[in-house]
Design an enzyme around this catalytic site. Sequence first.
Site, short mmCIF file in Angstrom:
data_model
loop_
_atom_site.label_atom_id
_atom_site.label_comp_id
_atom_site.label_asym_id
_atom_site.label_seq_id
_atom_site.Cartn_x
_atom_site.Cartn_y
_atom_site.Cartn_z
N GLU A 96 0.87 -1.03 -0.17
CA GLU A 96 0.47 0.50 0.11
C GLU A 96 0.89 1.05 0.21
O GLU A 96 2.07 1.58 0.89
CB GLU A 96 -1.00 0.57 1.45
N CYS B 183 -6.63 0.74 2.40
CA CYS B 183 -7.45 1.85 2.97
C CYS B 183 -7.47 3.08 1.84
O CYS B 183 -8.37 4.02 1.07
CB CYS B 183 -7.07 3.06 3.67
N ASN C 234 -12.38 -3.19 0.14
CA ASN C 234 -11.18 -3.45 1.72
C ASN C 234 -12.03 -2.71 2.91
O ASN C 234 -12.05 -1.92 3.21
CB ASN C 234 -9.86 -2.66 1.09
N GLU C 235 -12.01 -3.55 3.77
CA GLU C 235 -12.06 -3.24 5.32
C GLU C 235 -13.84 -2.69 4.96
O GLU C 235 -13.70 -2.00 6.53
CB GLU C 235 -11.49 -2.75 6.09
#
Length: 659
Positions: free
Chosen positions: A48, A246, A377-378
């Site tokens: 990331e 994120c 994502n999440e």
Amino acid sequence: MTIFKSIAIACVCASAFPLSIKAQGVLRVQADKTQALIQPTMWGVFFEDINFGADGGLYAELVKNRSFEFTKPLMGWKVQGRKYSEGTILVLNRKEEQSTNPRYLHVTLDQDAPGDLSLVNEGFRGMGIKQGLRYSFSVMYRQQQVGATLRVGLVNPAGKSLGEAVVVPSETGEGWHKATVDFVAAGTEPKASMTLGLEGNGVIDLDMISLFPGDTWKRRPGGLRADMVQLLADMKPGFIRFPGGCIVEGFDLSNRYQWKKTVGPVEDRQVEINRWNMEFAHRPTPDYFQTHGLGFFEYFQLAEDIGAEPLPILNCGMACQFNSAELVPLDDEAPYIQDALDLVEFANGDTTTHWGQLRASMGHPAPFHLKMMGVGNENWGPQYIARLQAFTKALKDKYPDLKLVNSSGTDPEGARFDYLNGELRGMHADLIDEHYYRNPEWFFANARRYDNYPRTSSHVFAGEYAAQSVKTVSPDNKNCWLTALSEAAFMTGLERNADVVSMASYAPLFANADAWQWTPDLIWVNTLQSYGTPDYYVQQLFSLNKGNREIPLTLDGVAVAGQDSLYATACIDDSTHDLIIKLVNASGNPSTRTIVVDGAPRLGKQAVLTVLQSNDLGAVNSFDQPRRVAPLQTSLTLKKKSIVLHMEPYSFDIIRVPL
């Protein structure tokens, strides 16, 4: 040290098993019984763009804000010189003409005031320059008549020259042209700056002012930083997940990662603010942006280079639920779903297709053989499930063999996790992405987490994990030996349950020592150096000693997951005909163990023993001591079908026995 020793004691006591009175019990391996197949993707890496992981890190560009697209157009630059008037250098915006890269410099030169006007770029917390290395400078320019001379150079903080070269832009007309020059550095300096002297007369426009080292990975122009890629290649990861994290969600949907903005010519890729720019008050980074020079083409190429399966993660129409919780209505999901479908075409499509043709034009006519993709994502809640169902139907209808990774939220337990886990298993999800940022005690105590998971349902992707030495999001977290040892113990449980867990990756991957936002991190870098943490070596050793069949390893007939502070797993590597045994001694005392191997016709007389160990649970690696905690390899003599192993306190041992 006291705090780390007390934590270690707590870790052992928190184990699923109490301390056994049979302190030196015999371990038994059943070599002829396969309990689970270990997937080639079992151990991978998660990338990331956090901690200046891409720009200022893996992407080797040395010039910060090369196209003047930061919120402050001249951030990272200084204009120097006494003999120029107001308006000599202007930032112009051509948004109507070029929306993805609208700004450029408009420079008016006066031959009556020569040699005293220059631009200075500070780089990403300095430029790391190596003596004797070739550097490639380039610039996009536009001029109506020849008249300007550009003098590019490198200087140390004291202003001493480290090398320079001259560029005379020779093309004229309305269009943009590219000028390049190479030169060799005369010295080594971790905090250099680049100067661009402007001489002559006339008017010239400048954009995409760039400087790359000549030693990029595979010597690719405009490529990646070789030492950082080498650390990844040395892990032999089964997959690489990108671009996050994120980053995928963005703090709102306008800030989400959009892969189509990251492909094609680099000068046409849209610069955007990085979502970590303003996330943490304790580590403000107002100069953190994404040039997307490291884009989806480069990610796929990197995966291919290091022999890893690509795992792209795409936004599903939901921004970060911790920040804005913005989402698009279900009726407006079509563009997001189309992006996913188009990505498969970009990766795998024939060169006659639109996106396959673009891939070919970038230098890769052959497909990248994309086999899996993450959706969201999440993300969590019913709103995620509804959007995921729409994505799943569209993707599976067109690409039924494509495996999809689905989010189980932010935590490995609680109501949020329970809801998602139930819904996803009801949907027969291919892979459920579980994340664990917890203290070392949690990792020791959860070595049995997957022992009782269903064997015939959805598989698990342990997508993000890292033991936190202090607490989650603390800037004081360290990549110490305790965190690495606890992860090793936990990973024995992942491998032992390889019929449940198909993939696993530590996160985050990279951190710039002068520009990080989050700790702990697997690999640390500065402008010239990089090193792997103790956690890195744990991940590497599991990956290099993966095997393909998990076999039983027991103590008193029970899997070894905390008894006597011991954690263990065993597997067979059919490609090398090796038996591989991994053992973690989480105790502060040495331990001698006898390992009996049943079900094997014979064992080799010599085994290879690799040990990762430190008596100091607080030990960390550093730029000065990059291998303070690092693997050591020796040989081990075997007696018939038994192995006697002496384990040091706080050690991770791997035995490779030829069969």
